[in-house]
Design an enzyme around this catalytic site. Sequence first.
Site, PDB file in Angstrom:
ATOM      1  N   ASP A 133       0.821  -1.215   0.000  1.00 28.77           N
ATOM      2  CA  ASP A 133       0.000   0.000   0.000  1.00 28.77           C
ATOM      3  C   ASP A 133       0.851   1.259   0.000  1.00 28.77           C
ATOM      4  OD1 ASP A 133       0.758  -0.612   2.749  1.00 28.77           O
ATOM      5  OD2 ASP A 133      -0.645   0.929   3.395  1.00 28.77           O
TER       6      ASP A 133
ATOM      7  N   GLU B  26       0.042  -1.174   5.652  1.00 34.62           N
ATOM      8  CA  GLU B  26       1.087  -0.758   6.592  1.00 34.62           C
ATOM      9  C   GLU B  26       0.928   0.717   6.940  1.00 34.62           C
ATOM     10  OE1 GLU B  26       5.119   0.747   7.855  1.00 34.62           O
ATOM     11  OE2 GLU B  26       3.860   1.416   6.208  1.00 34.62           O
ATOM     12  N   GLU B  27       0.571   1.518   5.949  1.00 34.76           N
ATOM     13  CA  GLU B  27       0.524   2.975   6.140  1.00 34.76           C
ATOM     14  C   GLU B  27      -0.617   3.400   7.055  1.00 34.76           C
ATOM     15  OE1 GLU B  27       2.873   4.769   5.334  1.00 34.76           O
ATOM     16  OE2 GLU B  27       3.870   3.902   3.588  1.00 34.76           O
TER      17      GLU B  27
HETATM   18 ZN   LIG Z   1       6.811   1.957   4.169  1.00 36.37          ZN
END
Ligand SMILES: [Zn+2]
Length: 416
Positions: A86, A181-182
Site C-alpha cells: 500500500d 502498513e501505512e
Molecule cells: Zn513503508
Amino acid sequence: MALLNYKHTAADRFMRYVQIDTQSDPTSPTQPSTEKQKNLSRVLVEELIQAGIKDAELDEHGYVYATLPATTDKQVPVLCFCAHVDTAPDCSGTGVKPILHHAYDGIDISLPDDSSVIISPIDHPYLEKRIGDDIITASGTTLLGADDKAGVAIIMDLAAYLVQHPEIKHGKIRILFTPDEEVGRGVAAIDMARLGADFGYTLDGGERGHLEGETFSADAVVITFNGISAHPGYAKGKMVHALKAASAFIAMLPRQEWCPEVTEGKEGFVHPTAMEGGLEKATVQLIVRDFETARLAKHEQRLKELVHKTAEQFPGLSTTFIVKEQYRNMKEVLDQYPQVMDYAEEAYIRSGIGVHRMSIRGGTDGSRLSFMGLPCPNIFTGEMGIHSRQEYVSVQDMEKAVEVLVNLAGIWEEKA
Ligand SMILES: [Zn+2]
C-alpha cells in the site's frame, strides 16, 4: 560478492508496480482497507508463479505468501522477507507516471506535470551521494510509491535471481507482501503459522547502508475530565466545566521540552492528538513515546501529576486515566537474537557498503512482528522523500539491496 552477469529486474518491475494505485484508507473498516491493493498483489502472485514459485498465493485478507525452497541439506532457520504494497493516504497515488532519470547529474529535478515540484539536492542532501545513479521520480501530481514498492521490487528481483541460481546455497525463504502498513494495520491479519518463518527482515528503509533494529515503544493515553453541568444562569457555586479543565491541562503541557516539536535522537515525548467535549465531559487523547519501555510509565506518571494539578483548580471535577499499549521497541526482542542484526551487518559488508545501525522515531510492521514471534529489523531500499510528490528512488540502491539479500541468505546458510 556482486551479482555477476545478472540483469536486474527491480527497476522494470518498480516502474510497472507504481502505476497500480494501492492507496490504503485509515477510515475504512474492511480488511484490507481498500480492495484495490489486491490489484498489485494479484500481479505479484502471477509473476511469482511464472517465475516457478508454485505456492505463491493471495489470501482473502490481502496477504501474499510464497516460498523459495531451500537449496541446502543443512538445517537453516526459515527467513521471511517482507514489504508492503500500500501507499500512504497523505498524497494521491492515482495515475502515477514514473520517470527514469538516467545517470543523475546533481542538479535540481523538476517534474513535468507540476513545475512547482522540484526535487533539489538542497532539500534532499542524499541525492548528492547518488550522482551517477539512475533516479526514478513521479511526474509532479502524485507520490511515487517507492514506499514500499521499492521493497516489493527488490524482493521480486531477489526471487527471480535465486530461482535462476540454484547453486547459491540458502535455507527456506518465505516471501510476504502485506497491505495497510501505512494505516497501521499491516500485521492485523497475518497468519503466523501459515507464514512459518523464524526470523524476518522488512525491506522498507531509506538510505543505502541504513539498518534499523530499534523503534519507539508506544502507549496511548485517554484522559477523561468529568465536570458538573448546571443552567448557566444559575450555575454559581455549582457548575464545574469539563472542557475548561481539559484546556487547562493542555495548557500545562510544556512546549520547550517533552514534545515532538523540540525532541530528537533518543528523546521521548508526550503528544496530545485530540481533544473533544463540552461542559459535562471532555476527553484528551495523547500518545506517549520513548525508546526505553520503562520510561513510558514515568511519562505517564508525570501526566497524572498534571491531571492532579488540574483537578485542584476545579473542585468537584473527577477524572479517569486510561493507558493502552500500542507497540514496543523491537530491540527488546532483537537483543535476544543478536545474529539477526549481525548477519545483516555482515551481508552489508560483503556487499561493499558501510553499515549504519539506526533507530526509528516511530513504529514499523517489524516492531509488531518482532513481538509476534518474528524478530524483524528493517533493511534499506533507497526510497526517499516518502509520502510526498518529491519521492524518489535510486535504481542502483534497489539493486544493491538485492545483493544484500542474496548475501544475507547465504550467510544464514553458512552459519547454520
Ligand atoms: Zn513503508
